[in-house]
Design an enzyme around this catalytic site. Structure first.
Site, short mmCIF file in Angstrom:
data_model
loop_
_atom_site.label_atom_id
_atom_site.label_comp_id
_atom_site.label_asym_id
_atom_site.label_seq_id
_atom_site.Cartn_x
_atom_site.Cartn_y
_atom_site.Cartn_z
CG HIS A 198 -35.66 -30.64 -53.66
ND1 HIS A 198 -35.09 -31.22 -54.59
CD2 HIS A 198 -37.08 -30.92 -53.67
CE1 HIS A 198 -35.93 -31.83 -55.61
NE2 HIS A 198 -37.26 -31.57 -54.94
CE LYS A 202 -40.02 -36.87 -51.87
NZ LYS A 202 -40.63 -36.92 -53.49
CG HIS A 227 -40.14 -35.21 -47.85
ND1 HIS A 227 -41.19 -35.26 -47.96
CD2 HIS A 227 -39.30 -34.48 -48.71
CE1 HIS A 227 -41.48 -34.24 -48.93
NE2 HIS A 227 -40.19 -33.76 -49.40
CG ASP A 280 -40.40 -29.71 -55.83
OD1 ASP A 280 -40.08 -31.00 -56.62
OD2 ASP A 280 -41.14 -30.11 -54.94
#
Length: 335
Positions: A198, A202, A227, A280
């Protein structure tokens, strides 16, 4: 075979210094003294693994060089690190807008230059090999595939000093939420992979921004917000698993429509992304950070309750609350 890096700087001493430092790390360095020389070189010789590009050069400066480089077919994905002694925010903003992936200040600190370049080369190699490794899944076994993806997730997490194991934990929490919701084994496996990847976008966010200990500027936050789109672009290349894009692109959307990148609301957000968003958020609160330790379990629970229907899908938030209530010893967190 040694990695190939081009250093573009009108100062010959800077080229020699960078070449000496990087050659000791088994990196082959080509020095060029102008932006035009870089453009001519890549057209004739192909693209290197990485370009270190000075900003202030006579004639064509680094910004114009980078802009013209991106117009060359096949050059869009060549990573470029800006070299500059100029610490003004607008310099970084302009460089990021043109597609630079990081900045290195001059004069060089040898160990910093070597480590940053090596780290970027390794991350770029992982990104470029990801599609090939995923294809190998169909020819090899599931265990190998999981190992490769886990290694990539670890490399992504390593960009941030304080997110060790983050992607793996998010993947595990998302799989458990999906299991309790009724996903079959295959769907659970898919969302686990989505959770691992996920944050793959980045890779394209400068380490200097990810690890900045102080408050981010508006331009730095805008770079962070890119990102999800970067991750979607990377994973879109894996045509065998098109659903992978969902977790990377939309895990920062909010149930109330105030998230990013697309401002999706409620069930407009793909279900898998809504699950990963809950996982998250939970891991962010239960992990140690530079500015705080993991939050107490009761605080985390209250935050999840308060986020139902605003930040988080209430159905999947309720499943996470069930998991929290069953975790009486608070083992479900970073250790």
């Amino acid at each position: 075979m040694a990695d190939r890096v081009i250093v573009v700087d009108d100062d010959v001493d800077n080229i020699k210094t960078a070449g000496l430092i990087l050659s000791k790390a088994n990196i082959h360095v080509t020095g060029l003294k102008s932006g035009q020389a870089l453009l001519d070189y890549v057209i004739q010789n192909g693209f290197p693994n990485l370009i270190l590009l000075d900003i202030k050069m006579p004639g064509m400066d680094g910004f114009e060089t980078l802009s013209r480089l991106r117009e060359i077919e096949g050059a869009a994905d060549v990573p470029v690190i800006i070299l500059s002694a100029d610490e003004r925010e607008d310099t970084e903003t302009r460089g990021l807008a043109l597609g630079a992936i990081d900045f290195i200040k001059k004069p060089f600190v040898p160990d910093v230059l070597k480590l940053r370049v090596r780290h970027m080369l390794d991350l770029d190699r992982l990104q470029r090999n990801l599609a090939e490794e995923v294809e190998r899944k169909t020819r090899d076994n599931e265990k190998l595939f999981i190992h490769v993806v886990s290694s990539l997730a670890s490399a992504i997490d390593a960009k941030d000093t304080y997110t060790n194991g983050h992607s793996d934990r998010v993947a595990m929490y998302a799989r458990e939420i999906s299991k309790r919701y009724g996903y079959d084994a295959g769907q659970q496996g898919d969302i686990y992979i989505m959770g691992l990847l996920h944050d793959v976008g980045k890779i394209g966010v400068p380490d200097s921004i990810i690890n900045k200990p102080s408050r981010l500027t508006d331009s730095e936050f805008e770079a962070i917000k890119k990102h999800p789109g970067m991750g979607a672009k990377i994973l879109a290349n894996i045509t065998e698993m098109p659903a992978l894009v969902k977790g990377a692109k939309w895990h920062h959307e909010r149930y109330d429509g105030k998230g990013y990148p697309d401002g999706l609301k409620g069930e407009e957000i793909p279900e898998e992304a809504r699950i990963i968003a809950v996982a998250d958020a939970y891991d962010a609160m239960t992990s140690n950070r530079s500015y705080r330790d993991a939050l107490p379990q009761e605080v985390v629970r209250n935050e999840i309750v308060n986020a139902k229907g605003t930040q988080l899908d209430p159905v999947f938030a309720d499943i996470m609350l069930e998991m929290i209530d069953e975790d009486t010893d608070y083992e479900m967190r970073e250790h």
